[in-house]
Design a protein around this motif. Structure first.
Motif, PDB file in Angstrom:
ATOM      1  N   GLN A 155      10.893   4.072   0.187  1.00  0.00           N
ATOM      2  CA  GLN A 155       9.687   3.919  -0.630  1.00  0.00           C
ATOM      3  C   GLN A 155       8.611   3.123   0.098  1.00  0.00           C
ATOM      4  O   GLN A 155       7.430   3.363  -0.101  1.00  0.00           O
ATOM      5  N   ASN A 156       9.029   2.160   0.916  1.00  0.00           N
ATOM      6  CA  ASN A 156       8.097   1.259   1.577  1.00  0.00           C
ATOM      7  C   ASN A 156       8.558   1.081   3.018  1.00  0.00           C
ATOM      8  O   ASN A 156       9.596   0.463   3.270  1.00  0.00           O
ATOM      9  N   ASP A 214      20.758   0.328   1.732  1.00  0.00           N
ATOM     10  CA  ASP A 214      19.448  -0.255   2.010  1.00  0.00           C
ATOM     11  C   ASP A 214      18.667  -0.405   0.707  1.00  0.00           C
ATOM     12  O   ASP A 214      19.137   0.043  -0.354  1.00  0.00           O
ATOM     13  N   PRO A 215      17.508  -1.021   0.726  1.00  0.00           N
ATOM     14  CA  PRO A 215      16.753  -1.242  -0.511  1.00  0.00           C
ATOM     15  C   PRO A 215      16.348   0.032  -1.239  1.00  0.00           C
ATOM     16  O   PRO A 215      15.987  -0.020  -2.409  1.00  0.00           O
ATOM     17  N   ASP A 216      16.429   1.194  -0.574  1.00  0.00           N
ATOM     18  CA  ASP A 216      16.060   2.459  -1.201  1.00  0.00           C
ATOM     19  C   ASP A 216      17.258   3.313  -1.592  1.00  0.00           C
ATOM     20  O   ASP A 216      17.108   4.470  -1.971  1.00  0.00           O
ATOM     21  N   ASP A 243       0.584   0.893   9.802  1.00  0.00           N
ATOM     22  CA  ASP A 243       0.432  -0.124   8.760  1.00  0.00           C
ATOM     23  C   ASP A 243       0.331   0.398   7.335  1.00  0.00           C
ATOM     24  O   ASP A 243       0.016  -0.372   6.432  1.00  0.00           O
ATOM     25  N   THR A 244       0.548   1.675   7.101  1.00  0.00           N
ATOM     26  CA  THR A 244       0.404   2.198   5.745  1.00  0.00           C
ATOM     27  C   THR A 244       1.520   3.172   5.427  1.00  0.00           C
ATOM     28  O   THR A 244       2.206   3.678   6.312  1.00  0.00           O
ATOM     29  N   ASP A 245       1.688   3.418   4.141  1.00  0.00           N
ATOM     30  CA  ASP A 245       2.578   4.485   3.674  1.00  0.00           C
ATOM     31  C   ASP A 245       1.702   5.617   3.171  1.00  0.00           C
ATOM     32  O   ASP A 245       0.611   5.367   2.665  1.00  0.00           O
ATOM     33  N   PRO A 246       2.119   6.867   3.278  1.00  0.00           N
ATOM     34  CA  PRO A 246       3.401   7.289   3.836  1.00  0.00           C
ATOM     35  C   PRO A 246       3.422   7.180   5.359  1.00  0.00           C
ATOM     36  O   PRO A 246       2.385   7.245   6.003  1.00  0.00           O
ATOM     37  N   ALA A 247       4.636   7.024   5.882  1.00  0.00           N
ATOM     38  CA  ALA A 247       4.814   6.859   7.323  1.00  0.00           C
ATOM     39  C   ALA A 247       6.168   7.427   7.748  1.00  0.00           C
ATOM     40  O   ALA A 247       7.020   7.734   6.911  1.00  0.00           O
ATOM     41  N   VAL A 274      11.828  -1.119   7.457  1.00  0.00           N
ATOM     42  CA  VAL A 274      11.938  -1.519   8.865  1.00  0.00           C
ATOM     43  C   VAL A 274      12.409  -2.965   8.962  1.00  0.00           C
ATOM     44  O   VAL A 274      13.266  -3.295   9.790  1.00  0.00           O
ATOM     45  N   ALA A 275      11.913  -3.825   8.087  1.00  0.00           N
ATOM     46  CA  ALA A 275      12.365  -5.225   8.087  1.00  0.00           C
ATOM     47  C   ALA A 275      13.860  -5.306   7.803  1.00  0.00           C
ATOM     48  O   ALA A 275      14.584  -6.048   8.472  1.00  0.00           O
TER      49      ALA A 275
END
Length: 153
Positions: A39-40, A140-142, A63-67, A45-46
């Motif tokens: 989602q982010n 992962d967070p997603d 620096d932005t989504d979507p990526a 990546v972090a």
């Protein structure tokens, strides 16, 4: 970075890989690379770089989504995408490792939080599975799952 530049950048990386494989006389038929939907991108990546010790080769745009992002660790490659509508949902990848216990301890020392799945022993630490592998899982967070395991002898 535009889509064409991204494709050219990835193509250039593939040429470097082919050159390396030829120089070192490594034969390969195919490389399958998992793509996880996130989602982010910055948060994903972090997580992968700070907790799971991957290296980020790059994200496009930066620096932005979507990526779209490309990560590496110990010769393994993982791609992340925050583009929606590509037919991807959460995914799962299996990573065969030599020492699952040491790797789990490393991830804990880097901040891996196992509290989200308290009723799942395989999320709390390495478990000897009935099929002979010793494994642990990280989500992962997603919601994408990485299964780390030592294959049965």
């Amino acid at each position: 970075m535009g889509r064409k530049l991204l494709i050219n950048s990835i193509y250039g990386r593939r040429k470097q890989e082919r050159s390396f494989l030829q120089t070192h006389k490594i034969r390969t038929f195919m490389k399958i690379i998992p793509v996880f939907t996130v989602q982010n991108m910055k948060r994903a990546v972090a997580f992968y770089t700070e907790i799971l010790d991957f290296e980020c080769w790059g994200t496009w745009p930066e620096d932005t989504d979507p990526a779209y992002g490309v990560l590496f660790r110990d010769g393994a490659e993982l791609h992340l995408s925050s583009y929606q509508g590509g037919g991807f949902q959460s995914g799962c990848a299996y990573a065969a490792v030599n020492d699952v216990d040491a790797l789990f301890r490393l991830f804990l020392s880097r901040g891996l939080d196992t509290s989200a799945k308290p009723d799942s022993p395989v999320h709390q630490g390495p478990v000897d599975q009935t099929w002979g592998n010793r494994e642990f899982y990280v989500d992962d967070p997603d919601g994408n799952r990485l299964c780390f395991g030592r294959r049965a002898s």
